[in-house]
Design a protein around this motif. Structure first.
Motif, PDB file in Angstrom:
ATOM      1  N   MET A   1     -60.965 -22.321 -40.970  1.00 25.07           N
ATOM      2  CA  MET A   1     -62.436 -22.212 -40.943  1.00 25.07           C
ATOM      3  C   MET A   1     -63.017 -21.888 -42.326  1.00 25.07           C
ATOM      4  N   THR A   2     -63.968 -22.724 -42.775  1.00 30.83           N
ATOM      5  CA  THR A   2     -64.596 -22.516 -44.093  1.00 30.83           C
ATOM      6  C   THR A   2     -66.089 -22.205 -43.941  1.00 30.83           C
ATOM      7  N   LEU A   3     -66.700 -21.843 -45.063  1.00 35.65           N
ATOM      8  CA  LEU A   3     -68.141 -21.558 -45.056  1.00 35.65           C
ATOM      9  C   LEU A   3     -68.928 -22.804 -44.647  1.00 35.65           C
TER      10      LEU A   3
ATOM     11  N   ALA B   1     -72.590  -9.515 -37.815  1.00 31.29           N
ATOM     12  CA  ALA B   1     -71.611 -10.424 -38.435  1.00 31.29           C
ATOM     13  C   ALA B   1     -70.210 -10.155 -37.883  1.00 31.29           C
ATOM     14  N   THR B   2     -69.870  -8.881 -37.746  1.00 30.08           N
ATOM     15  CA  THR B   2     -68.537  -8.553 -37.216  1.00 30.08           C
ATOM     16  C   THR B   2     -68.418  -9.028 -35.771  1.00 30.08           C
ATOM     17  N   TYR B   3     -69.477  -8.824 -34.989  1.00 33.22           N
ATOM     18  CA  TYR B   3     -69.457  -9.305 -33.601  1.00 33.22           C
ATOM     19  C   TYR B   3     -69.168 -10.812 -33.560  1.00 33.22           C
ATOM     20  N   ALA B   4     -69.856 -11.560 -34.415  1.00 26.40           N
ATOM     21  CA  ALA B   4     -69.657 -13.022 -34.428  1.00 26.40           C
ATOM     22  C   ALA B   4     -68.227 -13.363 -34.846  1.00 26.40           C
ATOM     23  N   SER B   5     -67.709 -12.617 -35.808  1.00 26.62           N
ATOM     24  CA  SER B   5     -66.359 -12.931 -36.321  1.00 26.62           C
ATOM     25  C   SER B   5     -65.262 -12.632 -35.307  1.00 26.62           C
ATOM     26  N   LYS B   6     -65.560 -11.776 -34.328  1.00 31.53           N
ATOM     27  CA  LYS B   6     -64.550 -11.385 -33.331  1.00 31.53           C
ATOM     28  C   LYS B   6     -64.468 -12.350 -32.148  1.00 31.53           C
ATOM     29  N   ARG B   7     -65.314 -13.336 -32.118  1.00 28.39           N
ATOM     30  CA  ARG B   7     -65.263 -14.298 -31.006  1.00 28.39           C
ATOM     31  C   ARG B   7     -63.963 -15.100 -31.090  1.00 28.39           C
TER      32      ARG B   7
ATOM     33  N   ASN C   1     -75.424 -15.255 -38.918  1.00 29.23           N
ATOM     34  CA  ASN C   1     -75.301 -13.842 -39.292  1.00 29.23           C
ATOM     35  C   ASN C   1     -73.958 -13.548 -39.951  1.00 29.23           C
ATOM     36  N   LEU C   2     -72.953 -14.309 -39.560  1.00 28.17           N
ATOM     37  CA  LEU C   2     -71.663 -14.187 -40.235  1.00 28.17           C
ATOM     38  C   LEU C   2     -71.787 -14.687 -41.679  1.00 28.17           C
ATOM     39  N   LEU C   3     -72.507 -15.771 -41.872  1.00 26.58           N
ATOM     40  CA  LEU C   3     -72.743 -16.274 -43.236  1.00 26.58           C
ATOM     41  C   LEU C   3     -73.448 -15.221 -44.090  1.00 26.58           C
ATOM     42  N   MET C   4     -74.455 -14.557 -43.500  1.00 23.98           N
ATOM     43  CA  MET C   4     -75.169 -13.519 -44.245  1.00 23.98           C
ATOM     44  C   MET C   4     -74.243 -12.334 -44.539  1.00 23.98           C
TER      45      MET C   4
ATOM     46  N   VAL D   1     -80.814 -10.214 -40.795  1.00 24.51           N
ATOM     47  CA  VAL D   1     -80.567 -11.006 -39.589  1.00 24.51           C
ATOM     48  C   VAL D   1     -81.013 -12.443 -39.897  1.00 24.51           C
ATOM     49  N   GLY D   2     -80.091 -13.161 -40.504  1.00 24.59           N
ATOM     50  CA  GLY D   2     -80.380 -14.510 -40.989  1.00 24.59           C
ATOM     51  C   GLY D   2     -80.691 -15.494 -39.887  1.00 24.59           C
ATOM     52  N   SER D   3     -80.255 -15.168 -38.681  1.00 25.97           N
ATOM     53  CA  SER D   3     -80.464 -16.090 -37.566  1.00 25.97           C
ATOM     54  C   SER D   3     -81.910 -16.112 -37.082  1.00 25.97           C
ATOM     55  N   SER D   4     -82.633 -14.960 -37.187  1.00 25.51           N
ATOM     56  CA  SER D   4     -83.829 -14.846 -36.345  1.00 25.51           C
ATOM     57  C   SER D   4     -84.987 -14.005 -36.865  1.00 25.51           C
ATOM     58  N   TYR D   5     -84.788 -13.105 -37.836  1.00 26.69           N
ATOM     59  CA  TYR D   5     -85.773 -12.045 -38.046  1.00 26.69           C
ATOM     60  C   TYR D   5     -86.526 -12.117 -39.375  1.00 26.69           C
ATOM     61  N   LEU D   6     -86.914 -13.290 -39.767  1.00 25.64           N
ATOM     62  CA  LEU D   6     -87.777 -13.434 -40.947  1.00 25.64           C
ATOM     63  C   LEU D   6     -89.228 -13.593 -40.499  1.00 25.64           C
ATOM     64  N   TYR D   7     -90.147 -12.999 -41.281  1.00 21.54           N
ATOM     65  CA  TYR D   7     -91.575 -13.082 -40.989  1.00 21.54           C
ATOM     66  C   TYR D   7     -92.301 -13.551 -42.232  1.00 21.54           C
ATOM     67  N   MET D   8     -93.220 -14.484 -42.076  1.00 23.91           N
ATOM     68  CA  MET D   8     -94.017 -14.922 -43.227  1.00 23.91           C
ATOM     69  C   MET D   8     -95.273 -15.664 -42.761  1.00 23.91           C
ATOM     70  N   THR D   9     -96.193 -15.837 -43.696  1.00 21.66           N
ATOM     71  CA  THR D   9     -97.405 -16.588 -43.372  1.00 21.66           C
ATOM     72  C   THR D   9     -97.059 -18.076 -43.295  1.00 21.66           C
ATOM     73  N   ALA D  10     -97.958 -18.829 -42.688  1.00 18.64           N
ATOM     74  CA  ALA D  10     -97.743 -20.288 -42.594  1.00 18.64           C
ATOM     75  C   ALA D  10     -97.695 -20.899 -43.993  1.00 18.64           C
TER      76      ALA D  10
END
Lengths: 364, 91
Positions: free
Chosen positions: A120-122, A160-166, A184-187, A226-235
């Motif tokens: 498995m690679t990046l 990230a650790t949770y994802a890596s343990k799957r 999130n693992l990438l982050m 939280v790279g998957s979901s938690y960014l906030y910004m204006t349009a």
């Protein structure tokens, strides 16, 4: 006379177009714009739109807000955040900080004794092709959802650790499976690589160069974004990010993403071609953390998911109908923010109406 | 079958799943109010899922949101403009 003079000045004065400060209101709303607005802000349909922003040739031509939102107010972009993770990897590669072909196992211990772990690679993570066993269901399937478990139940402290343990069910690169865990693992990997420079990295290398001023990025308890979901910004700030990809990774003459990275982003993940997905998802395609609009007739007997837009259109798509579309054919960017908990926003109708409007603008 | 019906609430309470109700509510509400800056009315509407928390409270000075569902409690705190809200605990 004064009015005409002011209009003349506002039309021809110099502006920093990358700031989209030059707004051209379409005074006489044409039929196609009316139809687009009626659909996006419909009171009859179930979806609920908060913002619509359309930029053509670096000029704002449509900018509407509803439900108390306005141009200075940030909005959660949900999974469009993933495309920012993709961009940060491009920047890290350009800076020589890491290589896309590095093994994930160099950073996180994966399932021991699994022969797939060392493969498995990046790049597999960037293409959602790791082979991890992962269920990405929100409201529809909350009892069997790894993403809900990761974000809200028992694994929010170290995502990230949770994802890596799957467990790794498939050979990396053989199967596409959309997963917030992979982002999130990438982050997490980026955090391990950059160490103390990680916290400022997104701001220093991406947000500030693009003059994105109003950004929030929430973190877990390991201080991993939280790279998957938690960014906030204006349009408008999201549109600036779209502009970076529209301009092939260049911002105001400065190469932000490595040369060829946008092209690689728009190349369909080979695993996607090998994977049969349910329903309409099968006609979608995916590159390096962006959705694509490729014609897969030969490979999967599927046409473009958004047939009125061209093959080189790029899509950032998020939960509750968040949408960013980059359209090189029209030199245009569109942002739609919403809060459709039932996934009721029909992006095919939206893109049909958007293309009709953009064609009408081009004809003028 | 009857036994299963009686056991079902016990099963639900003992597993982790009920945590999702107060946690999603408190997290969504905190981010909606303090990151996005939306009105209380909008954020309440936005944060409520199919099942609502049994109770909730907000400390606007500390920017902390607490939500409860049956035996589970979630606490979410606003950290800063840059880092937004984060789940403190859900037990």
């Amino acid at each position: 006379m004064l009015k005409i003079f002011i209009i003349f000045l506002s039309l021809f004065s110099l502006h920093s177009y990358s700031d989209f400060s030059f707004k051209r209101n379409i005074q006489n709303e044409n039929l196609s714009l009316k139809s687009l607005r009626n659909f996006v802000f419909s009171k009859e349909l179930k979806h609920s739109s908060n913002a619509l922003l359309i930029i053509v040739n670096d000029k704002i031509i449509v900018e509407d807000y509803k439900n108390g939102f306005h141009k200075e107010m940030p909005h959660r972009i949900w999974s469009i955040s993933k495309s920012f993770t993709g961009a940060l990897y491009g920047i890290a590669i350009k800076k020589g900080l890491l290589s896309i072909d590095e093994a994930v196992q160099s950073y996180y211990q994966l399932e021991s004794k699994n022969p797939y772990a060392k493969l498995m690679t990046l790049k597999h993570l960037l293409r959602m092709s790791s082979g991890f066993d992962w269920s990405e269901g929100y409201e529809n399937n909350p009892l069997d959802s790894n993403v809900i478990n990761m974000l809200f139940i028992s694994n929010y402290r170290d995502m990230a650790t949770y994802a890596s343990k799957r467990s790794i069910k498939h050979k990396p690169g053989s199967r596409f499976n959309y997963s917030s865990g992979e982002t999130n693992l990438l982050m997490g990997i980026l955090q391990k690589k950059l160490k103390e420079n990680y916290q400022d990295f997104p701001w220093k290398e991406l947000f500030e160069p693009l003059n994105m001023k109003n950004i929030t990025w929430e973190k877990d308890h390991t201080d991993n974004y939280v790279g998957s979901s938690y960014l906030y910004m204006t349009a408008r700030d999201l549109a600036k990010f779209g502009r970076l990809y529209l301009k092939d990774g260049v911002w105001e003459g400065k190469q932000i993403l490595p040369k060829g990275y946008v092209e690689e982003t728009t190349t369909v993940a080979p695993s996607f071609l090998k994977t049969k997905l349910k329903g309409e998802d099968n006609s979608q395609s995916y590159g390096l953390h962006w959705w694509l609009n490729k014609d897969l007739i030969k490979e999967k007997n599927e046409g473009r998911p958004y047939p009125r837009l061209s093959e080189n259109a790029l899509f950032g798509l998020g939960h509750h109908g968040q949408t960013l579309i980059v359209m090189p054919k029209y030199n245009a960017i569109a942002v739609r923010y919403g809060s459709d908990k039932d996934a009721s926003f029909n992006r095919k109708i939206f893109t049909d109406k958007l293309a009709a409007f953009l064609n009408s603008v081009r004809e003028k | 079958m009857k036994k299963l019906i009686y056991l079902l609430p016990l099963l639900i309470v003992s597993c982790d799943f009920p945590k999702v109700i107060p946690t999603t509510f408190a997290k969504d509400y905190c981010s909606c109010r303090y990151v996005v800056g939306q009105s209380k009315e909008y954020c309440l509407m936005y944060s409520k899922q199919i099942i609502s928390p049994t109770s909730w409270s907000e400390n606007p000075t500390e920017k902390v949101v607490v939500a409860n569902f049956i035996t589970k409690e979630a606490i979410v705190k606003y950290e800063s403009k840059r880092y937004g809200c984060r789940i403190v605990s859900n037990n």
